[in-house]
Design a protein around this motif. Sequence first.
Motif: not given
Lengths: 175, 433
Positions: A24-25, A74-77, A134-135, B39-40
Motif C-alpha cells: 500500500f502506501t 500504510a493505509i491512505s484512503s 489520516d494515514v 497515494y502521495r
Amino acid sequence: MDRALQRADAGHGHRKLAVGWFSFTCCEDSTILLAELLNDHLDEWTKVVEFRHMKTLKSRNSMEDLDVAFVEGAISSDSQAEEVRRIRENARYVVAIGACACTGKPSTSRNQFVDEQINERIRWYLDHFDYGRDVKPLDGVIKVDDMVRGCPMKVQSFEQTLNKYLELFEVTRHG
Amino acid sequence: MANRNIVIDAITKIEGNAGLEVVVEDGAVKDLRFKITDYRRFLTVAARGKRTVAVPSFLSRICGTCSVSHLFASLMAIESAQGIEVTEQTRTLRRLAYDGLMIRDHALHLYFFVLPDVLGVDSIFDIPDDPGSLGHTLLRDSFDIKRLGTDISNAVAGAAIHAPLPTVGGFLRNPDQTKFPDLATRLEAVRPQVLRGIEAFLEWDASLVRNSDYLCLRNDERFDFLEGDVLNSNGERVSESRFADYLQYVRIPHSQAEGYRFSDTQEDYLVGALARINLSRDILHPRTRADAADALSAFPSDNIYHNNLAQAVEVLHCVDEAIDILNTIRVADEGPVRDPARSGRGVALIEAPRGLLCHSATVSDEGIVEDYDVVVPTAQNQINIENDLRYHFERNLDKDDDSLKLDAEGIIRAYDPCMSCATNFLKMDLTRR
C-alpha cells in the motif's frame, strides 16, 4: 537450511503455504528486499510456498484462501482500507511488513501537517483523489497477527515469521 | 517504484500502482489515460523543519528500489546549498556505490520483470527448473549479478536499501578495503553472464518506434551518473542549476503524478537508460564498448523496448567501472567534510536508474531545511508513456483486448517506471462502444 524448511523438504505432504504479498502506501523497500532474498531462496522457498498473489512479480494473481497475507505500507484512503479488509477476509493470518505497515511512519507524515504547510498543489491532490483524513498503520484498519518491523523489514525477522507459519501449517514438500 | 514527483513539486515518490483506461469509439481511440495511482506521502513537505543531516536519510524513503539515488541527490543538493566540497575519495566511493545500485536495480527490472515477457511466461516462478534451458540459466545469472550489486552497496554504503553510511560531506565510516579484491574478482567472473543477458535482450524482437526527444546527464570526461550537464537530442546543454527552469509542469487530472514537457521544445521527452546510451554511448567504459559492440550497434534507437537493452549494457559498464575503482582506489582515513551552517539553495541533478532526478534544497542559516523539491524520472516520462500507448493503440485496434493489454503492459514495463508499475501487473479497463 533451518529446521522448518528441513522438515518440509523431508516430508511427504501435498500442499504449500499459500501466501499473498501486498503493498500500500510506502516506498516498497521490503518488496525489493524480498525480491533480492529470492537470489538465495527461490528454489528453496518455491518448494514450500505458493506465491498466490504478488503483483510485483506476477500478472495472474488470486487472493482466495490465503494462509498468510504479508502486507506492506500504510493505509491512505477508504478504498485502500476496503482492499485491506478484503485481504483480511481471505487470509487466515495477516502479517504487517515494514515500518509503514507496523507504525505508519514515515507515510503518516501528512497527519501532522498544519494547514499552512498544505500548499495549493498538495490540496489539489487531497481534494481530487480519495485521500482519507489520516494515514493509518495497518492495525488501525484490520486485525494484525504478526509484525515484521524495520525500514526495510529485518530479514531475520521475516525469515523467522515465514518459518513460524510453515511450522504452523505443517507444510511439507510435494512428494 | 515507482514514480515520482518530480519536479518541481514532486513531493513523493511514485511507484506501485498504475492503471490504463482506453475508450474506443467508432473504430478510433477516443480517450486514453495512463494513471499513476499511488497515494502521495508528501515527504518533501515533511522534510521542512528538519536538520540538513537528517534529510537525506529521510528522503531515501521516497523509493525502495533506487533509495541510493535519492540519498545521493539529497546529499549533493544540501552540500551545494552549504558550499561543501567533498573530497575526491568521496566522489569516487559514491561512483562505486552507484555502480552497485545500477547493477542491482537494472538487473531486478531486466530479469525479474522483463525476462518473463521475453520467455513468454507469466513470472519468474514459471521459468522451468531445467538447467538446460536459457531461461533457467539467465535467471541464475541474475542472482549472481544482483547479489554483486548488493554486496558493492553493502561494502561502501552499509546497505543496498536506505544505506546508513553516506552522509553530508562524505561517509560516516570508511569502507573496509580488504573486501575489495574479492569483489573485483567476482565482478570479473560475472562479466560473461552479463554479456549473455545483453545478447538475450538484443535478440528480443519487441518493438515500438516513436520519435522522442531524449534528455540525459552528460559529462564529457566519462559516462557518469552523478556529474554533468543536461544534454538533449539537439545537442543543447543545460546546467543543473537551470534544469528546473526548463521544465514545463503539466498537471494530469487523472494521475497522482505530475508530468513535464521540456519548455524549449514544448514536446514530450524521454529519460533513462535509452536516453543515456543514445546520447553518451561514445564514452562508455572501453571494455564495455568493445565487448558489447553488437548491442551498441543498435543505437541510436527510437525503439522503447531498447531501453531494456540499454539497461543491460549499463550493467556491464557499471561492472567494468567498479572493477577499475576497486583495483585502484586506496582508501584514506577520512571523515566527512563539515562547515558551519549557512543559508542557501542547492540543486543536484543526477541520473537515477530510470533517468534524470533533480533535488533542490533551501537551507536556513541555522542548518534547517526550509523548502525542498524533487523531480523524478517517471513523472518526466509519464506524458511520453501515454503518447506511446496512444500511438500503439491507434495502430493496433484490430488486436483483441487481451493482446492489447499485454502490449500495453510491455510498453509501460519497458520504461521501468519504478517498482510497482514495472511489475507484471497493470489495471486496465478497455471500453469498446
